[in-house]
Scaffold this active site. Structure first.
Site, PDB file in Angstrom:
ATOM      1  N   ASP A  58      -5.868  -6.203   4.359  1.00 39.34           N
ATOM      2  CA  ASP A  58      -7.008  -5.613   3.648  1.00 39.34           C
ATOM      3  C   ASP A  58      -7.914  -6.730   3.132  1.00 39.34           C
ATOM      4  O   ASP A  58      -9.137  -6.713   3.329  1.00 39.34           O
ATOM      5  CB  ASP A  58      -6.446  -4.782   2.484  1.00 39.34           C
ATOM      6  N   ASP A  96      -2.337 -17.812   1.366  1.00 41.49           N
ATOM      7  CA  ASP A  96      -3.285 -18.609   0.578  1.00 41.49           C
ATOM      8  C   ASP A  96      -3.911 -19.704   1.434  1.00 41.49           C
ATOM      9  O   ASP A  96      -5.132 -19.908   1.441  1.00 41.49           O
ATOM     10  CB  ASP A  96      -2.606 -19.181  -0.680  1.00 41.49           C
ATOM     11  N   LYS A 134       3.777 -14.466   3.210  1.00 39.79           N
ATOM     12  CA  LYS A 134       4.005 -15.282   2.022  1.00 39.79           C
ATOM     13  C   LYS A 134       5.521 -15.417   1.861  1.00 39.79           C
ATOM     14  O   LYS A 134       6.092 -15.139   0.799  1.00 39.79           O
ATOM     15  CB  LYS A 134       3.351 -14.590   0.805  1.00 39.79           C
ATOM     16  N   TYR A 158       0.822  -1.202   0.000  1.00 46.24           N
ATOM     17  CA  TYR A 158       0.000   0.000   0.000  1.00 46.24           C
ATOM     18  C   TYR A 158       0.864   1.262   0.000  1.00 46.24           C
ATOM     19  O   TYR A 158       0.335   2.359   0.151  1.00 46.24           O
ATOM     20  CB  TYR A 158      -0.890   0.028   1.249  1.00 46.24           C
TER      21      TYR A 158
END
Ligand code: NAD
Length: 370
Positions: free
Chosen positions: A230, A206, A173, A124
């Site tokens: 988010d 995920d 991740k 962001y």
């Protein structure tokens, strides 16, 4: 004591839901002085800029704001006011509780978790550019710093401790993002050693999405970077009954801004149709932050009972397709009036019925202070 609050009505459904929240806040008997300032599309019309300096000044002065959603143009136009506000006021912790209410509007009535999202950096950051002149390739920069990672992870563990939560799960991740992801991961592992009373674990983002839609009741506090937070907080809002019932809070070192997870839902603007509960529960979180715990409990209870009773609820809790028990939908303002009417009548001495399965706390308990 009177509390001075900056009120930002926002765009789209913002003026309707903040009006509803203000009505309920005033019905609690707690005294508020509202300083209304415009940001977003209305500020562009009136002042030629979406984020006038007076908005930032007002929040810095009052150290407290209740905010409606603000539209961000897609793919062009002005930069996100929401992102600018978080960055300029260093509102680093976005806290989004996902609590199923009275088992309505959800397939997961035991959902009771909190997403803690880093709100100032990551994907962001807004650092991106075209790679070539004919705009056939573009790059974005994922800024992750040790300082901001430590700060948000410490915040999540402290929150877990105050709220008597049992576990903090870091979401990243790091298998693919081997520098940014790994930096966040190692900050989490080190911080966890300072909180031996709280269990900690990690999920790849995920896998986390899959786990959450199968067994959300197993998760408690989730801490993650900006973009993953988010996405996960909308997902968790869906688990708890939808965007219409999902409140949020942004904390800096000495500032707090309360805003719902949902956006400005332009297609419902001006129709008195949107669910006011997310913004009303922002008032609940704000009251806890102010130490007005009985008033906060009354708001939570009045919302809970209004939804459980299901006589005066908006379309998203009323209509077929959204609920298994359809009823005629009520307006945003009617639902707010019903919640306000119930405030003095609720009985705080009896516990709320808990859905079967894990019995979570009836409400977020202590004041959430940054
Ligand atoms: P959105 O949350 O505004 O709406 C998505 C859908 O969710 C709506 O069409 C509606 O069906 C439902 N919904 C949302 N709020 C609801 C409510 N209170 N009651 C009942 N149903 C509700 O998301 P979007 O359409 O992706 O975004 C619209 C605008 O809002 C965009 O400009 C976006 O950038 C902005 N936005 C702002 C914030 C913020 O101010 N913090 C957050 C998210 C999105």
């Amino acid at each position: 004591m009177r509390h001075r609050v900056t009120l930002i009505p926002g765009d789209g459904i913002g003026p309707e839901v903040t009006g509803a929240a203000r009505l309920v806040a005033e019905a609690t008997g707690v005294s508020f002085d509202w300083e209304v300032v415009e940001a977003g599309e209305s500020a562009i019309r009136a002042r030629g800029t979406p984020l006038p300096e007076e908005v930032l000044d007002s929040i810095r002065r009052n150290r407290l704001a209740l905010k409606g959603p603000i539209t961000t143009p897609i793919g062009g136009g002005f930069r996100s006011v929401n992102v600018a506000l978080r960055q300029q006021l260093d509102l680093f912790a976005s806290v989004r509780p996902a609590r199923a209410i009275a088992g309505e509007g959800t397939r997961f009535p035991q959902t009771n978790l909190i997403v803690v999202r880093e709100a100032t950096e990551g994907l962001y950051s807004g650092v991106e550019h075209w790679v070539d002149r004919d705009h056939s390739a573009a790059e974005t920069v994922n800024v992750i710093t040790r300082k901001a990672s430590d700060r948000i992870i410490r915040f999540a563990f402290e929150l877990a401790r105050r709220e008597k939560r049992r576990r903090v799960t870091a979401v990243h991740k790091a298998n693919i993002m081997k520098t940014t992801g790994a930096l966040f991961q190692s900050a989490f592992r080190e911080m966890a050693t300072h909180y031996p009373d709280i269990a900690s674990d990690e999920r790849l983002v995920d896998n986390m999405c899959m786990q959450l839609v199968k067994k959300p009741e197993e998760y408690d506090v989730i801490v993650t970077t900006n973009l993953f937070g988010d996405i996960l907080s909308d997902l968790c809002a869906g688990l708890a009954g939808g965007l219409g019932v999902a409140p949020g809070a942004l904390y800096g070192d000495s500032l707090a801004v309360f805003e719902p997870v949902h956006g400005s839902a332009p297609k419902y603007a001006g129709q008195d149709k949107a669910n006011p509960v997310a913004e009303i529960l922002c008032v609940e979180l704000m009251l806890r932050h102010l130490g007005e715990l009985e008033a906060a409990d009354r708001v939570w209870r009045a919302v809970w009972e209004t939804i459980a009773e299901k006589k005066v609820v908006t379309y998203d809790l009323a209509l077929p397709g959204y609920t298994e028990r359809p009823v005629p939908p009520s307006s945003c303002s009617a639902m707010a009036r019903e919640i306000a009417r119930k405030l003095p009548l609720v009985d705080l001495s009896t516990p709320l019925p808990q859905p079967s399965g894990r019995a979570g706390p009836a409400a977020m308990d202590p004041a959430l202070e940054a």
